[in-house]
Design a protein around this motif. Structure first.
Motif, PDB file in Angstrom:
ATOM      1  N   ARG A 182       0.838  -1.207   0.000  1.00  0.00           N
ATOM      2  CA  ARG A 182       0.000   0.000   0.000  1.00  0.00           C
ATOM      3  C   ARG A 182       0.865   1.246   0.000  1.00  0.00           C
ATOM      4  O   ARG A 182       1.801   1.378   0.783  1.00  0.00           O
ATOM      5  CB  ARG A 182      -0.936  -0.004   1.208  1.00  0.00           C
ATOM      6  CG  ARG A 182      -1.903  -1.196   1.179  1.00  0.00           C
ATOM      7  CD  ARG A 182      -2.922  -1.151   2.285  1.00  0.00           C
ATOM      8  NE  ARG A 182      -3.832  -2.287   2.205  1.00  0.00           N
ATOM      9  CZ  ARG A 182      -4.841  -2.484   3.055  1.00  0.00           C
ATOM     10  NH1 ARG A 182      -5.069  -1.635   4.029  1.00  0.00           N
ATOM     11  NH2 ARG A 182      -5.614  -3.545   2.903  1.00  0.00           N
ATOM     12  N   ASN A 183       0.538   2.145  -0.924  1.00  0.00           N
ATOM     13  CA  ASN A 183       1.273   3.383  -1.091  1.00  0.00           C
ATOM     14  C   ASN A 183       0.314   4.400  -1.685  1.00  0.00           C
ATOM     15  O   ASN A 183      -0.484   4.061  -2.562  1.00  0.00           O
ATOM     16  CB  ASN A 183       2.477   3.140  -2.021  1.00  0.00           C
ATOM     17  CG  ASN A 183       3.363   4.357  -2.184  1.00  0.00           C
ATOM     18  OD1 ASN A 183       2.994   5.327  -2.834  1.00  0.00           O
ATOM     19  ND2 ASN A 183       4.546   4.303  -1.584  1.00  0.00           N
ATOM     20  N   GLU A 184       0.411   5.628  -1.226  1.00  0.00           N
ATOM     21  CA  GLU A 184      -0.534   6.659  -1.675  1.00  0.00           C
ATOM     22  C   GLU A 184      -0.487   6.880  -3.183  1.00  0.00           C
ATOM     23  O   GLU A 184      -1.461   7.357  -3.778  1.00  0.00           O
ATOM     24  CB  GLU A 184      -0.253   7.984  -0.951  1.00  0.00           C
ATOM     25  CG  GLU A 184      -0.614   8.001   0.519  1.00  0.00           C
ATOM     26  CD  GLU A 184       0.400   7.273   1.390  1.00  0.00           C
ATOM     27  OE1 GLU A 184       1.469   6.872   0.854  1.00  0.00           O
ATOM     28  OE2 GLU A 184       0.126   7.080   2.576  1.00  0.00           O
ATOM     29  N   ALA A 185       0.622   6.524  -3.823  1.00  0.00           N
ATOM     30  CA  ALA A 185       0.757   6.741  -5.260  1.00  0.00           C
ATOM     31  C   ALA A 185       0.041   5.686  -6.088  1.00  0.00           C
ATOM     32  O   ALA A 185      -0.110   5.857  -7.304  1.00  0.00           O
ATOM     33  CB  ALA A 185       2.238   6.777  -5.639  1.00  0.00           C
ATOM     34  N   GLN A 187      -3.433   3.782  -6.104  1.00  0.00           N
ATOM     35  CA  GLN A 187      -4.766   3.660  -5.519  1.00  0.00           C
ATOM     36  C   GLN A 187      -5.495   2.436  -6.087  1.00  0.00           C
ATOM     37  O   GLN A 187      -6.508   2.559  -6.780  1.00  0.00           O
ATOM     38  CB  GLN A 187      -5.565   4.950  -5.756  1.00  0.00           C
ATOM     39  CG  GLN A 187      -4.967   6.161  -5.081  1.00  0.00           C
ATOM     40  CD  GLN A 187      -4.911   6.018  -3.561  1.00  0.00           C
ATOM     41  OE1 GLN A 187      -5.869   5.587  -2.923  1.00  0.00           O
ATOM     42  NE2 GLN A 187      -3.778   6.375  -2.971  1.00  0.00           N
ATOM     43  N   THR A 189      -6.071  -2.164  -5.402  1.00  0.00           N
ATOM     44  CA  THR A 189      -5.928  -3.288  -4.489  1.00  0.00           C
ATOM     45  C   THR A 189      -5.067  -4.387  -5.116  1.00  0.00           C
ATOM     46  O   THR A 189      -4.714  -4.321  -6.291  1.00  0.00           O
ATOM     47  CB  THR A 189      -7.305  -3.876  -4.131  1.00  0.00           C
ATOM     48  OG1 THR A 189      -7.894  -4.431  -5.338  1.00  0.00           O
ATOM     49  CG2 THR A 189      -8.234  -2.820  -3.564  1.00  0.00           C
TER      50      THR A 189
END
Length: 271
Positions: A182-185, A187, A189
């Motif tokens: 998971r990484n903000e860049a 989005q 699954t």
């Protein structure tokens, strides 16, 4: 233990071209990779959703898929010494389903337009698709893997353009495989990270864990007891860039990400 034959895998990987058209007849083109798996005694093509749904990864609107081309070998010329030819998918007769939360689509049992010479598509058996338990119990960080596809830059195609063959690249699992990365860049699954170089055109490439099932010898394959068999673990989807480092080749951070194969199983089992 059944072992993957990588010559067979090369025949399962296909080059894809997508064309999207808006209300004003403007055209956008996408080039990428797909691969075939067995499904209900036929084959389906796995690729990224952004290869088939233009609005999925852009703010541009009103573009819809107007043409889809697969490069396949034919029943008459199916060996790897024969170059594949274009087959245009009949979009009016072919069902495409997309995963609701990640960059994955399946072209269900494609029909083809003006098909006088049938395509020969080598599909990977579904038994080679890694499930969630394989990620949690068998894979480890730093395990070796490889992805196979048709990468290119904006001006140069890097695959075998004479025979139309894809190329393979090695990578290592860079995130813990039992957990989603998971990484903000990103989005989406079902993401996993690898240390490896995936470029434009690699989108949709199958990625395989290499396992530890045995060794190839001059007389065949020496199988190890309790060895880990190689599996299809996902589909390449993108990479991290460093936009402050020109030229474009040097912008690649060496970190790429893929959609894990349990998402393929989820989507496949909806049909």
């Amino acid at each position: 233990m059944t072992l993957l034959n990588f010559d067979t895998i090369f025949q399962s990987v296909i080059r894809i071209k997508s064309e999207f058209t808006d209300d004003l007849s403007n055209i956008k083109v996408g080039i990428g990779t797909g691969f075939a798996i067995h499904h209900k005694d036929q084959f389906v093509i796995i690729t990224n959703r952004h290869m088939l749904d233009y609005e999925y990864s852009t703010t541009r609107k009103n573009f819809s898929l107007s043409k889809l081309i697969f490069w396949c070998r034919t029943l008459d010329n199916s060996n790897l010494e024969c170059a594949p030819i274009e087959f245009e998918v009949d979009l009016s007769k072919t069902n495409i389903i997309s995963h609701p939360t990640t960059d994955l689509s399946i072209v269900i049992h494609p029909h083809f337009l003006n098909c006088t010479n049938l395509p020969n598509v080598t599909a990977i058996p579904s038994t080679f698709i890694a499930d969630k338990i394989f990620f949690e119990k068998t894979l480890s960080t730093l395990d070796s893997c490889a992805f196979i596809g048709y990468p290119s830059s904006k001006k140069t195609e890097w695959w075998d353009t004479h025979l139309g063959l894809p190329i393979a690249r090695l990578a290592n699992l860079a995130s813990r495989p039992g957990n989603e990365f998971r990484n903000e860049a990103i989005q989406r699954t079902h993401i996993r990270l690898v240390a490896g170089f995936s470029f434009s055109g690699s989108s949709g490439s199958p990625i395989y864990s290499l396992g530890s099932g045995g060794f190839r010898t001059n007389t065949g394959f020496l199988q190890l007891p309790n060895g880990i068999e190689p599996k299809l673990i996902g589909i390449m989807a993108g990479h991290f860039k460093d936009d402050t480092s020109p030229p474009e080749m040097l912008q690649h951070t060496g970190l790429s990400y893929f959609i894990s194969s349990d998402a393929i199983l989820e989507l496949r089992d909806t049909k």
